[in-house]
Design an enzyme around this catalytic site. Structure first.
Site, PDB file in Angstrom:
ATOM      1  N   CYS A 174       0.801  -1.224   0.000  1.00  0.00           N
ATOM      2  CA  CYS A 174       0.000   0.000   0.000  1.00  0.00           C
ATOM      3  C   CYS A 174       0.833   1.273   0.000  1.00  0.00           C
ATOM      4  O   CYS A 174       0.318   2.352  -0.307  1.00  0.00           O
ATOM      5  CB  CYS A 174      -0.932   0.017   1.211  1.00  0.00           C
ATOM      6  SG  CYS A 174      -1.800  -1.540   1.474  1.00  0.00           S
ATOM      7  N   HIS A 310      -2.526   7.946   6.052  1.00  0.00           N
ATOM      8  CA  HIS A 310      -2.888   6.702   5.373  1.00  0.00           C
ATOM      9  C   HIS A 310      -4.374   6.444   5.582  1.00  0.00           C
ATOM     10  O   HIS A 310      -5.082   6.127   4.636  1.00  0.00           O
ATOM     11  CB  HIS A 310      -2.024   5.562   5.915  1.00  0.00           C
ATOM     12  CG  HIS A 310      -2.077   4.328   5.104  1.00  0.00           C
ATOM     13  ND1 HIS A 310      -1.659   4.270   3.797  1.00  0.00           N
ATOM     14  CD2 HIS A 310      -2.508   3.065   5.413  1.00  0.00           C
ATOM     15  CE1 HIS A 310      -1.826   3.046   3.331  1.00  0.00           C
ATOM     16  NE2 HIS A 310      -2.353   2.293   4.295  1.00  0.00           N
ATOM     17  N   HIS A 350      -9.552   2.795  -0.884  1.00  0.00           N
ATOM     18  CA  HIS A 350      -8.131   2.430  -0.807  1.00  0.00           C
ATOM     19  C   HIS A 350      -7.690   1.985  -2.196  1.00  0.00           C
ATOM     20  O   HIS A 350      -8.144   0.962  -2.700  1.00  0.00           O
ATOM     21  CB  HIS A 350      -7.952   1.300   0.214  1.00  0.00           C
ATOM     22  CG  HIS A 350      -6.528   1.048   0.607  1.00  0.00           C
ATOM     23  ND1 HIS A 350      -5.470   1.161  -0.257  1.00  0.00           N
ATOM     24  CD2 HIS A 350      -5.990   0.676   1.810  1.00  0.00           C
ATOM     25  CE1 HIS A 350      -4.340   0.874   0.369  1.00  0.00           C
ATOM     26  NE2 HIS A 350      -4.634   0.580   1.634  1.00  0.00           N
ATOM     27  N   SER A 618      14.316  37.176 -60.727  1.00  0.00           N
ATOM     28  CA  SER A 618      15.002  38.400 -61.128  1.00  0.00           C
ATOM     29  C   SER A 618      16.088  38.753 -60.109  1.00  0.00           C
ATOM     30  O   SER A 618      16.962  37.934 -59.833  1.00  0.00           O
ATOM     31  CB  SER A 618      13.988  39.530 -61.297  1.00  0.00           C
ATOM     32  OG  SER A 618      14.595  40.673 -61.895  1.00  0.00           O
TER      33      SER A 618
END
Length: 1016
Positions: A174, A310, A350, A618
């Site tokens: 995780c 977390h 999660h 020219s």
């Protein structure tokens, strides 16, 4: 190690539940949106969830899901449909996010300078396990491995985006993606790369299904995640991806990147054995990681106002995490409740390997916008947190985050099963330095947009227009710069020149609504550019004045010419150009024409537009000769000045443009008149005495021929020039012409100029007398292949004749009137034609920044293999991508169709079904021979069920060397021949390969019939 340890977040991208991009993600966070989908019975049955499972009391019919992970723009990334179907959807999503993150940072993937690292990780490849893919691909170990294994997640991005820095797959459960950020930061500070992509991805298969909860120990019993709340009962897992782009802060500021936030410090450690079990967390080791990160950041924890935790919402995990954070902070402060605490898992669940970077992006956006989003479902604090005794409080509503005495600071925490902890300390971006302008800003900007398909170009143009309309003039110059230097150059292109954001938005929308040309069937090199140098008439008043003010290279070119002409004439060319005045007299006029052409050519070359060939009309041929190295500038100025003075000694004459062919024009000539130029098949110029030209004009008018007098004072390229040929030759002899370094087309002969002609004084003297065969010169350019004609001079006089000739991809006129905008507009036309300028040189000295802009639209289609029914044996490896016929179908001339189980492309809701016909409506004409039919069938078996015709190229369909070996094996087995791989590489199209196979039988021994192949 780098002296300054700060690292900048310069770009980011994400796809998370409820949000296809970071803007929508932030809007959802601010609004407190919970992006969890609850599935009804019909959806669950369609996903294969039977009623027995659905009605279990522990079954939760909810998940945070992506819109549709089966969709992928395989063509954009150069994959065949079969390869795309086999790829782990996590690899595909991570690749898309990497591209989007690079664009968000303002860097074109593969075009940035310096090594770029990639650090990322993914979750378990559940697609391989549950889709029915594994038994279908198990016969090809290497193909299955590279398409499915985690090891190839980061290296696939490096390969597809052309990134050459370290490329590491990171796996710490995780905490994976936050560990990836830490490693990327360390690599940048160690000098291993100059830019880094870091993040993670998780895609769960089956996707739109629920889960069985475990009584609230880990998984939520009701489909809601309640971090820090007394009613917290677990989390729920979802799918998503996120990537941040990182650079050393000093580099980001020096290169005028947009800095979204700064990484002040980070740390990673592991719990080791200091815990009850492998999956149990450790308060002490988590706290150690936090302290180490704060130390690396060298900040006082009392200045950290927000921690993105977390925060899984579990009964055990949340108290341990808060205890660890408190333990770390208590080493520095005893204050309570000063730091807001939050967890994005309450919004999107999660996201496994992507969880850390998802929280990091949330914190970065909070710093950038000065707001703290709410953590959902928080009513009463979990008493086990003992929150009142900690430095923390839960942010349960949207909070303003006002600026204080110091910079805003935040931290992000991530914990992995197995004990790998990561902590990152962030700080708001410093005020951007004001880019210094060393030259006056141009009056207009050029917005150069490109895409892979016409529909994508229209979509992107509209998106950029909307962005500019929303942000106003403050973003205009930066948006133009970002599009120029920070985006990949694709084949379909558009441009807009504007002074204001409103003008730019209107021009881009208009460009997007035009019918766009089809995308090229195969990649083509940039076209050659041919400079057309005009030479007749005086420049319009004002042409050159704006360029002289705004373009230093143009000004320097004028100044050089003026210095060299100064000793040969009384007129100061600087004064003429700067004031926008018209020259008086033949010598001054010719010097002004020469100077304008020379200075414009210098400007174009400084922008990276280099001529592959030169054609001068020219006097323009003298400019072309100077640019090609025939005459040094000093010598060219001497000859041109002498030419002008000599012309002033000739009696006045006139020139008349006649819209007739050369043959019909000559039939009208009398009284000393001459065909002086043949500019196009029906466009000539006649020169001669004033009275004779006037009489011819009157006569043609009576015959309804719209002849037009040219604004000249002499009859150039006529017999009236004969008296000055000898003195002009003497002047050329004094300067010793050299052979050209750049190919020149002679307008005297209409052919490529030979060295003997270029170095001949007689050629340059007689040049004034002989007719200008401009039309023949343009026809000679056909040998260049793909080319663009650019008029490098004033007025657009050569553009009309040039457009009458077949061949050029585009004809771009020279400046007229307001010259600075018209030259910028001409650069846009060149860009649209496929020319790639040096954009850095174009923007040199201008104050510019890279800013986030809408990215290239993806044309996602279904690339998925569904699991077969439980009572049906898996199909063999070929079945999902088309099978070989028993024998070449000589009668019908068509290959066998794909089986009904084939994973066919399905249009994504992101694009109209027929919007990009060119992307997949390839040359699907029926094969003309039985051999071509078999080759097509084999290609479809290897590449997937895509339209394939005889002229299609294996590599343009997404083929590569690894797949080529499979093609060879199938063809050799079918025809019982031994076809070398080199033969397949040398014959990349169906018709070429079929011809090679037929040659084997024509010049060798042909078997009685191709080998039969068992089908299922």
């Amino acid at each position: 190690m780098n002296a300054d340890p700060d690292v900048a977040v310069v770009g980011l991208a994400c796809q998370v539940p409820g949000a296809p991009d970071a803007d929508r993600y932030w809007a959802n966070l601010r609004a407190g949106v919970e992006s969890v989908t609850v599935f009804d019975a019909a959806e669950l049955r369609a996903a294969g969830v039977d009623d027995a499972l659905r009605t279990r009391p522990d079954y939760v019919p909810a998940a945070p899901v992506l819109a549709d992970p089966s969709l992928f723009d395989a063509d954009f990334f150069g994959y065949s449909h079969r390869e795309a179907c086999a790829l782990d959807p996590q690899h595909r999503l991570f690749l898309e996010c990497a591209w989007a993150a690079m664009e968000h940072a303002g860097y074109a993937p593969g075009r940035q300078t310096g090594p770029v690292g990639v650090y990322g990780g993914s979750a378990l490849n559940s697609y391989l396990l549950f889709s029915g893919l594994l038994p279908r691909l198990s016969d090809d170990y290497l193909f299955t491995l590279t398409a499915s294994d985690k090891d190839f997640l980061a290296t696939r991005v490096s390969y597809k985006l052309g990134l050459t820095g370290p490329s590491l797959t990171v796996q710490t459960a995780c905490s994976t993606s936050l560990v990836a950020v830490h490693l990327a930061v360390r690599a940048l500070l160690a000098g291993e790369c100059d830019m880094a992509l870091a993040g993670g991805v998780s895609v769960r298969v089956p996707h739109r299904v629920g889960y069985l909860h475990d009584g609230g120990h880990m998984l939520s019993a009701d489909g809601h995640c309640r971090p820090f709340d007394a009613a917290a009962g677990g989390t729920l897992f979802g799918s998503g991806a996120g990537i941040v782009v990182l650079k050393r802060l000093d580099d980001a500021r020096a290169q005028h990147d947009t800095v979204h936030a700064v990484v002040r410090g980070s740390a990673v450690n592991n719990d080791g054995a200091d815990k009850a079990g492998f999956s149990a967390p450790s308060v002490r080791r988590q706290a150690d990681a936090v302290v180490e990160a704060l130390g690396a950041a060298d900040v006082d924890p009392a200045t950290v106002a927000y921690v993105e935790a977390h925060g899984t919402g579990t009964r055990v995990g949340d108290p341990i995490e808060v205890a660890a954070l408190t333990r770390a902070y208590r080493r520095f402060t005893r204050a309570r409740g000063f730091c807001a605490l939050g967890s994005v898992k309450s919004n999107v669940g999660h996201l496994d390997a992507a969880a850390g970077v998802t929280g990091l992006i949330k914190a970065v956006l909070a710093l950038r916008h000065g707001e703290i989003p709410p953590t959902l479902h928080f009513r009463h604090a979990n008493p086990d947190l003992r929150l009142d005794e900690t430095p923390f409080r839960v942010a349960d509503r949207l909070e303003p985050w006002p600026a204080g005495a110091g910079p805003r600071r935040a931290a992000v925490n991530a914990l992995g099963v197995g004990g790998t902890n990561a902590h990152v300390v962030l700080q708001e971006a410093p005020a951007p330095p004001e880019p210094a302008a060393s030259v006056p800003a141009r009056p207009v900007v050029l917005l150069a947009v490109s895409a892979r398909t016409p529909h994508a170009l229209a979509t992107l143009s509209g998106a950029v227009a909307d962005h500019l309309a929303a942000h106003g003039d403050a973003h205009l110059a930066d948006a133009a710069y970002t599009l120029q230097v920070g985006r990949a150059a694709f084949a379909c292109r558009g441009s807009a020149v504007a002074r204001t954001a409103a003008e730019a938005a209107e021009a881009l929308r208009a460009a997007g609504s035009r019918r766009m040309p089809a995308a090229p069937a195969r990649a083509a090199p940039p076209p050659a550019v041919v400079f057309l140098l005009p030479g007749q008439g005086a420049p319009d008043a004002g042409v050159g004045a704006g360029l002289y003010r705004h373009e230093p290279v143009f000004r320097a070119g004028v100044d050089r010419c003026a210095d060299h002409f100064a000793s040969h004439m009384d007129t100061d060319l600087r004064t003429l150009v700067e004031r926008g005045a018209q020259p008086r007299g033949g010598a001054a006029t010719q010097a002004a024409v020469f100077t304008l052409g020379y200075a414009l050519a210098s400007l174009w070359e400084s922008w990276g537009v280099h001529p592959a060939a030169l054609v001068g009309h020219s006097l323009g041929e003298f400019v072309a000769a100077c640019l090609a190295g025939v005459f040094p500038l000093e010598a060219a100025a001497r000859v041109v000045a002498a030419r002008g003075r000599l012309v002033d000694t000739v009696p006045a004459g006139a020139m008349l443009a006649v819209p007739l062919s050369e043959e019909r024009t000559r039939a009208h000539l009398r009284d000393g008149l001459t065909v002086a130029a043949v500019n196009a098949p029906a466009q000539c110029v006649v020169a001669g005495p004033l009275d004779a030209v006037a009489e011819l004009a009157d006569r043609l008018r009576r015959q309804a021929v719209p002849a037009r007098r040219l604004p000249v004072t002499h009859a150039f390229h006529s017999a009236m020039m004969e008296p000055i040929i000898a003195p002009l030759r003497a002047s050329v002899c004094q300067v010793s012409p050299a052979a050209p370094r750049i190919p020149l087309v002679s307008t005297v002969t209409g052919a490529w100029m030979r060295d003997a002609e270029a170095t001949s004084a007689d050629y340059w003297a007689r040049h004034l007398r002989r007719p200008v065969r401009f039309a023949d010169s343009l026809r000679t350019l056909a040998g260049l292949g793909r080319y663009v004609l650019l008029e490098v001079g004033a007025g657009g006089a050569l553009g009309g004749p040039a457009r009458q000739q077949p061949g050029p991809l585009a004809v771009v006129d020279g400046p007229s009137g307001d010259d600075a905008p018209s030259v910028v507009r001409a650069l846009g036309r060149l860009w649209e034609a496929g020319v790639d300028p040096d954009w850095a040189a174009f923007s040199a000295g201008q104050p510019r920044r890279r800013i986030p802009l809408p990215g290239h639209p993806m044309r996602r289609r279904r690339c998925w293999i569904d699991a077969p029914p439980a009572d049906v044996d898996p199909e063999p490896p070929e079945a999902h991508a088309g099978t070989l016929p028993d024998r070449p179908a000589a009668a019908s001339g068509t290959a066998a169709p794909a089986k009904s189980g084939t994973a066919a492309p399905a249009e994504s809701g992101t694009a109209a079904p027929d919007a990009d016909a060119t992307a997949d409506a390839r040359d699907a004409a029926a094969p003309r021979t039985a051999t071509e039919a078999v080759v097509i069938a084999v290609w479809r078996a290897v590449l997937g069920d895509v339209p394939i015709g005889p002229r299609d190229n294996f590599y343009h369909l997404g083929g590569h060397s690894l797949l080529l070996t499979r093609v060879a094996a199938r063809l050799n087995g079918t025809f019982r021949i031994d076809l070398p791989l080199l033969t397949l590489m040398e014959a990349p199209t169906v018709e070429e390969l079929a011809a090679r196979i037929d040659d084997v039988f024509r010049f060798g021994s042909r078997p009685t019939a191709p080998a039969r192949r068992r089908t299922t």
